[in-house]
Design a protein around this motif. Structure first.
Motif, PDB file in Angstrom:
ATOM      1  N   GLN A  98     -10.875   0.319   7.674  1.00 25.58           N
ATOM      2  CA  GLN A  98     -10.075   1.473   7.868  1.00 25.58           C
ATOM      3  C   GLN A  98      -9.007   1.246   9.026  1.00 25.58           C
ATOM      4  O   GLN A  98      -7.920   1.645   8.977  1.00 25.58           O
ATOM      5  CB  GLN A  98     -10.862   3.038   8.065  1.00 25.58           C
ATOM      6  N   TRP A 122       4.395   2.937   3.668  1.00 29.07           N
ATOM      7  CA  TRP A 122       2.971   3.061   2.784  1.00 29.07           C
ATOM      8  C   TRP A 122       3.623   2.535   1.611  1.00 29.07           C
ATOM      9  O   TRP A 122       2.907   1.876   0.757  1.00 29.07           O
ATOM     10  CB  TRP A 122       2.461   4.428   2.753  1.00 29.07           C
ATOM     11  N   ASP A 181      -4.740   1.722   8.834  1.00 26.04           N
ATOM     12  CA  ASP A 181      -4.206   3.084   9.266  1.00 26.04           C
ATOM     13  C   ASP A 181      -3.232   2.399  10.718  1.00 26.04           C
ATOM     14  O   ASP A 181      -2.602   3.021  11.163  1.00 26.04           O
ATOM     15  CB  ASP A 181      -4.936   4.174   9.639  1.00 26.04           C
ATOM     16  N   PRO A 189       0.652  -0.841   8.878  1.00 30.48           N
ATOM     17  CA  PRO A 189       2.152  -0.439   8.923  1.00 30.48           C
ATOM     18  C   PRO A 189       3.044  -1.285   9.815  1.00 30.48           C
ATOM     19  O   PRO A 189       4.176  -1.584   9.591  1.00 30.48           O
ATOM     20  CB  PRO A 189       2.012   0.938   9.600  1.00 30.48           C
ATOM     21  N   PRO A 243       2.889   5.496  12.381  1.00 26.60           N
ATOM     22  CA  PRO A 243       1.546   5.154  11.664  1.00 26.60           C
ATOM     23  C   PRO A 243       1.630   5.560  10.059  1.00 26.60           C
ATOM     24  O   PRO A 243       0.836   5.205   9.224  1.00 26.60           O
ATOM     25  CB  PRO A 243       0.287   5.768  12.435  1.00 26.60           C
ATOM     26  N   ILE A 244       2.328   6.688  10.110  1.00 20.71           N
ATOM     27  CA  ILE A 244       2.496   7.256   8.766  1.00 20.71           C
ATOM     28  C   ILE A 244       3.788   7.689   8.391  1.00 20.71           C
ATOM     29  O   ILE A 244       4.563   8.239   9.160  1.00 20.71           O
ATOM     30  CB  ILE A 244       1.824   8.587   8.532  1.00 20.71           C
ATOM     31  N   HIS A 245       4.471   6.648   7.411  1.00 20.02           N
ATOM     32  CA  HIS A 245       5.679   6.883   7.093  1.00 20.02           C
ATOM     33  C   HIS A 245       5.828   6.419   5.414  1.00 20.02           C
ATOM     34  O   HIS A 245       5.251   5.353   5.050  1.00 20.02           O
ATOM     35  CB  HIS A 245       6.642   5.877   7.747  1.00 20.02           C
ATOM     36  N   PRO A 246       6.483   7.320   4.548  1.00 22.21           N
ATOM     37  CA  PRO A 246       6.598   6.959   3.169  1.00 22.21           C
ATOM     38  C   PRO A 246       6.952   5.610   2.792  1.00 22.21           C
ATOM     39  O   PRO A 246       6.442   4.953   2.011  1.00 22.21           O
ATOM     40  CB  PRO A 246       7.567   8.143   2.574  1.00 22.21           C
ATOM     41  N   ARG A 286       1.725  -0.696  -0.324  1.00 25.58           N
ATOM     42  CA  ARG A 286       1.251  -0.781  -1.564  1.00 25.58           C
ATOM     43  C   ARG A 286       1.867  -1.753  -2.473  1.00 25.58           C
ATOM     44  O   ARG A 286       1.178  -2.571  -3.295  1.00 25.58           O
ATOM     45  CB  ARG A 286       1.617   0.545  -2.286  1.00 25.58           C
TER      46      ARG A 286
END
Length: 96
Positions: free
Chosen positions: A1, A80, A5, A9, A74-77, A84
């Motif tokens: 994990q 991600w 995460d 990125p 860490p989270i950005h569209p 993918r």
């Protein structure tokens, strides 16, 4: 994990730069036998064993160039979506 995460990125953000340098080496802190899926994810991104060096605290490392890719959200569209794409379409990093 934590690879997905934390590291993914950052790798995605710097992927094009890293891909332009096929001799790039990453200092990693995981043990293959304990986390085999992490190695599979590296391979899926096109990085092979020769691109990975285990940081064990016993050795000193030097480099001509250093890529600091720690300042990545860490989270950005967009990151991600790109991750993918990279994980879905296997890329052989060494077949450039």
């Amino acid at each position: 994990q934590h690879f997905v995460d934390g590291s993914l990125p950052k790798l995605v953000q710097a992927y094009d730069i890293l891909r332009a340098n096929p001799k790039v080496v990453f200092l990693v802190v995981f043990k293959d036998k304990k986390f085999p899926n992490v190695r599979r994810l590296w391979n899926r991104l096109g990085f092979k064993s020769e691109n990975l060096a285990l940081m064990d605290g016993k050795h000193t490392y030097s480099a001509r160039e250093l890529f600091l890719i720690c300042r990545t959200p860490p989270i950005h569209p967009q990151l991600w979506q790109r991750a993918r794409q990279l994980l879905t379409h296997h890329v052989d990093f060494h077949q450039q």
